[in-house]
Design an enzyme around this catalytic site. Structure first.
Site, PDB file in Angstrom:
ATOM      1  N   LYS A  32       0.810  -1.218   0.000  1.00 33.06           N
ATOM      2  CA  LYS A  32       0.000   0.000   0.000  1.00 33.06           C
ATOM      3  C   LYS A  32       0.842   1.266   0.000  1.00 33.06           C
ATOM      4  O   LYS A  32       0.325   2.350  -0.256  1.00 33.06           O
ATOM      5  CB  LYS A  32      -0.969  -0.002   1.182  1.00 33.06           C
ATOM      6  CG  LYS A  32      -0.323  -0.009   2.554  1.00 33.06           C
ATOM      7  CD  LYS A  32      -1.411  -0.072   3.630  1.00 33.06           C
ATOM      8  CE  LYS A  32      -0.815  -0.056   5.022  1.00 33.06           C
ATOM      9  NZ  LYS A  32      -1.834  -0.121   6.073  1.00 33.06           N
ATOM     10  N   THR A  40      10.111  -4.577   8.958  1.00 36.01           N
ATOM     11  CA  THR A  40      11.424  -5.204   8.776  1.00 36.01           C
ATOM     12  C   THR A  40      12.510  -4.151   8.623  1.00 36.01           C
ATOM     13  O   THR A  40      13.594  -4.247   9.206  1.00 36.01           O
ATOM     14  CB  THR A  40      11.419  -6.121   7.537  1.00 36.01           C
ATOM     15  OG1 THR A  40      10.452  -7.151   7.712  1.00 36.01           O
ATOM     16  CG2 THR A  40      12.791  -6.743   7.318  1.00 36.01           C
ATOM     17  N   GLU A 111      20.258 -10.567  23.904  1.00 32.26           N
ATOM     18  CA  GLU A 111      19.115  -9.703  24.190  1.00 32.26           C
ATOM     19  C   GLU A 111      18.302 -10.269  25.337  1.00 32.26           C
ATOM     20  O   GLU A 111      18.523 -11.395  25.782  1.00 32.26           O
ATOM     21  CB  GLU A 111      18.264  -9.524  22.920  1.00 32.26           C
ATOM     22  CG  GLU A 111      19.051  -8.883  21.778  1.00 32.26           C
ATOM     23  CD  GLU A 111      18.214  -8.632  20.534  1.00 32.26           C
ATOM     24  OE1 GLU A 111      17.005  -8.948  20.545  1.00 32.26           O
ATOM     25  OE2 GLU A 111      18.762  -8.105  19.557  1.00 32.26           O
ATOM     26  N   HIS A 236       7.287  -2.697  23.615  1.00 33.65           N
ATOM     27  CA  HIS A 236       8.738  -2.671  23.757  1.00 33.65           C
ATOM     28  C   HIS A 236       9.080  -1.713  24.895  1.00 33.65           C
ATOM     29  O   HIS A 236       8.553  -0.605  24.953  1.00 33.65           O
ATOM     30  CB  HIS A 236       9.404  -2.221  22.462  1.00 33.65           C
ATOM     31  CG  HIS A 236      10.861  -2.534  22.416  1.00 33.65           C
ATOM     32  ND1 HIS A 236      11.794  -1.866  23.181  1.00 33.65           N
ATOM     33  CD2 HIS A 236      11.556  -3.455  21.705  1.00 33.65           C
ATOM     34  CE1 HIS A 236      12.991  -2.363  22.941  1.00 33.65           C
ATOM     35  NE2 HIS A 236      12.883  -3.334  22.049  1.00 33.65           N
ATOM     36  N   ARG A 283      10.590  -8.925  27.754  1.00 34.39           N
ATOM     37  CA  ARG A 283      10.042  -7.595  27.466  1.00 34.39           C
ATOM     38  C   ARG A 283       8.797  -7.264  28.269  1.00 34.39           C
ATOM     39  O   ARG A 283       8.603  -6.119  28.680  1.00 34.39           O
ATOM     40  CB  ARG A 283       9.732  -7.497  25.960  1.00 34.39           C
ATOM     41  CG  ARG A 283      10.971  -7.394  25.109  1.00 34.39           C
ATOM     42  CD  ARG A 283      10.629  -7.370  23.638  1.00 34.39           C
ATOM     43  NE  ARG A 283      11.829  -7.163  22.836  1.00 34.39           N
ATOM     44  CZ  ARG A 283      11.837  -7.187  21.517  1.00 34.39           C
ATOM     45  NH1 ARG A 283      10.731  -7.403  20.844  1.00 34.39           N
ATOM     46  NH2 ARG A 283      12.964  -6.990  20.849  1.00 34.39           N
ATOM     47  N   HIS A 344       4.616  -2.528  20.219  1.00 31.55           N
ATOM     48  CA  HIS A 344       5.711  -2.975  19.360  1.00 31.55           C
ATOM     49  C   HIS A 344       5.367  -4.168  18.477  1.00 31.55           C
ATOM     50  O   HIS A 344       5.718  -4.187  17.300  1.00 31.55           O
ATOM     51  CB  HIS A 344       6.914  -3.309  20.237  1.00 31.55           C
ATOM     52  CG  HIS A 344       8.127  -3.737  19.492  1.00 31.55           C
ATOM     53  ND1 HIS A 344       8.747  -2.937  18.560  1.00 31.55           N
ATOM     54  CD2 HIS A 344       8.850  -4.899  19.536  1.00 31.55           C
ATOM     55  CE1 HIS A 344       9.805  -3.567  18.060  1.00 31.55           C
ATOM     56  NE2 HIS A 344       9.880  -4.759  18.633  1.00 31.55           N
ATOM     57  N   ARG A 379       6.530 -12.761  22.890  1.00 33.01           N
ATOM     58  CA  ARG A 379       7.603 -13.093  21.941  1.00 33.01           C
ATOM     59  C   ARG A 379       8.972 -12.860  22.560  1.00 33.01           C
ATOM     60  O   ARG A 379       9.221 -11.827  23.168  1.00 33.01           O
ATOM     61  CB  ARG A 379       7.458 -12.241  20.678  1.00 33.01           C
ATOM     62  CG  ARG A 379       8.619 -12.422  19.699  1.00 33.01           C
ATOM     63  CD  ARG A 379       8.377 -11.661  18.415  1.00 33.01           C
ATOM     64  NE  ARG A 379       8.486 -10.219  18.557  1.00 33.01           N
ATOM     65  CZ  ARG A 379       9.629  -9.544  18.472  1.00 33.01           C
ATOM     66  NH1 ARG A 379      10.780 -10.177  18.312  1.00 33.01           N
ATOM     67  NH2 ARG A 379       9.625  -8.222  18.578  1.00 33.01           N
TER      68      ARG A 379
END
Length: 541
Positions: A32, A40, A111, A236, A283, A344, A379
């Site tokens: 779009k 990404t 992380e 996040h 997170r 996020h 996640r």
């Protein structure tokens, strides 16, 4: 427009699949906006996979399951983790330049939630590096055509009788696509793949790009697909807090390299909330800790401090973050970085199997649009790009295996979709106002910490807006902005319904009325359009 494959979206999932599918037939990709307007492209962290000598599959599986808080599909987790190294190698083969050490080994980051260094990265520009390499390959592929500024308005489906069960099901045969001129074009395909990213723009504050309006979830839901785990929206913990900084993320990797969180008084506070993992907790826990600290102190933000690290290391390891902060008067080698949590990632989405297939025949969803079972209730950092790569491969393998059975269904060239509607809406303020109201409602009532009474208020308010927006859609000629407004309204209502349904606190869903986990709630709530008020409970496999 006819092709063998129709791919909606140009992020890592869509482009990876398109490049593979081009070996089988023609591929039309619609986006779009411009090709690079994707989540990404903004991704800073990297791709998590077992790539170091000290790491192993069981550790990555364990970290993912722990983060998912009991709602991951363990078979899917193991499949994705095991395939991870091959997919990272594949990226390098097409030209992605991950950072390497002097001995030629990958320089791996660590992380939050990870027990080892396993994140392949290109400093803090990993998403841009991957997106650039994929786009370059796509441009050279003669079987792929990209249509920019084309918005998917509606999936075209037909009802078919399933012989084995004698039940009617839906089959996707293409899509109605809206051009910026207002013209509606029919795109027909054997296989349709939705890779439209997430829905961060449903919230007032987000790290997502403007295109993240939940289009794929809304399109698939209206077409009859199930959506699951919509209550699990990841915030996040560290989005840059500055008047002139729009949705700029301070990567998880900064904490992985030793940054600490301090409050407005300069006091470190994570030991009060997560004494074991501190800043490297998952997170959901870090975001809640910051949220609670802000409520307690009344401050507008907290600070992420990595000024104790070597300045040259910081400039080389985090070039994008360093230069962006420097442009705003913040020198990360000397100054703490003001941060706040922001919406996020959508851990739920369109329910799929291990090949990315939905319950609508010939309709696949990949990437953040999908709910595959990998993420569960939360996640794990840098598992998202990994998931997109693995499921793009799986979807391609399925299509290759069953290619002989797939047929193109002829569509009638129809312009009726816009006919019968009135004139163009001459005041965009109507759309923009409703958009702003929805995002404020979701931020205030359906945020990091929830309460049943607030969710009920949000449901009532969004319901009223939904009716007003449906009237606008029926009255005026539809524009891309109106499509996004419609989609974000539907996604907001699904998040609210799912949040009300889960009467426990688990993963990213923390509700004050039910502060503990309930083993009876250890299931996915799956919603369908014909029974949105009575979701199916799917026991975790």
């Amino acid at each position: 427009m006819k092709s063998d494959f129709l791919v909606v979206g140009t992020g890592i999932a869509g482009l990876s699949f398109a490049l593979k599918a081009a070996k089988l037939g023609t591929v039309n990709i619609i986006t779009k906006k411009a090709q690079v307007d994707t989540a990404t492209n903004l991704a800073q962290g990297g791709v998590a996979a077992v790539l170091g000598e000290s790491d192993d599959f069981e550790s990555h599986v364990s970290d993912t399951l722990l983060s998912g808080d009991g709602l991951c599909d363990e078979d899917v987790v193991r499949m994705v983790v095991k395939d991870g190294p091959s997919r990272v190698t594949e990226l390098m083969d097409i030209g992605v330049n991950f950072i390497k050490n002097e001995d030629g080994s990958l320089n791996l980051g660590k992380e939050g939630g990870h027990s080892d260094r396993r994140v392949a990265h290109a400093y803090d520009l990993t998403g841009k590096e991957i997106e650039s390499a994929l786009i370059e390959r796509v441009r050279k592929e003669k079987n792929i055509t990209v249509f920019e500024n084309h918005a998917c308005a509606e999936l075209i489906t037909e009802k078919v009788l399933e012989v084995e069960t004698e039940r009617t099901k839906h089959r996707c045969t293409g899509a109605l696509v809206l051009k910026v001129s207002g013209e509606v074009v029919v795109f027909s395909a054997k296989i349709c793949v939705l890779c439209t990213g997430g829905a961060g723009k449903v919230y007032l504050y987000t790290s997502n790009p403007d295109i993240a309006t939940g289009d794929g979830v809304a399109l698939a839901f209206r077409a009859g697909a199930g959506v699951a785990n919509m209550e699990f929206v990841q915030f996040h913990p560290t989005c840059l807090y500055h008047l002139n900084a729009k949705n700029f993320l301070i990567s998880e990797a900064v904490r992985g390299e030793g940054a600490i969180l301090i409050n407005s008084k300069g006091e470190r506070f994570m030991q009060e909330y997560e004494p074991d993992r501190l800043e490297l907790a998952t997170r959901d826990k870090v975001a809640r800790a910051i949220d609670q600290e802000l409520k307690k102190t009344g401050a507008d933000c907290v600070y992420l401090d990595i000024s104790h690290s070597d300045s040259n290391f910081l400039k080389n390891r985090f070039p994008a973050i360093y230069h962006r902060c420097k442009s705003l008067g913040i020198d990360i080698t000397k100054d703490p970085i003001p941060v706040v949590p922001a919406a996020h990632y959508l851990c739920g989405g369109v329910l799929t199997d291990q090949f990315g297939k939905t319950c609508v025949e010939n309709l696949f969803t990949l990437g953040e649009t999908a709910c595959t079972g990998l993420h569960g209730g939360n996640r794990l950092a840098s598992n998202s790009l990994l998931e997109a790569l693995v499921f793009a491969e799986n979807a391609y393998c399925y299509c290759k295996e069953n290619w002989g059975d797939m047929k193109l269904i002829k569509q009638s060239e129809s312009e009726k979709w816009q006919k019968g509607r009135g004139e163009a809406l001459d005041e965009e303020i109507v759309v923009n106002h409703n958009w702003d109201v929805i995002r404020r409602i979701m931020w205030d009532y359906v945020g990091i910490v929830r309460k049943k009474s607030r969710l009920e208020i949000a449901k009532q308010k969004i319901g009223v807006l939904k009716g007003e927006i449906e009237d606008i859609l029926e009255t005026y000629r539809i524009t891309p902005n109106m499509l996004e407004l419609s989609n974000i309204t539907l996604v907001a209502s699904l998040i609210i319904e799912a949040s009300l349904k889960r009467e426990e606190s688990r993963g990213l869903h923390y509700i004050l009325d039910y502060p503990s986990k309930d083993k009876e709630q250890k299931k996915w709530n799956v919603f369908y359009k014909d029974k949105i008020n009575t979701p199916e409970g799917r026991i975790v496999r």
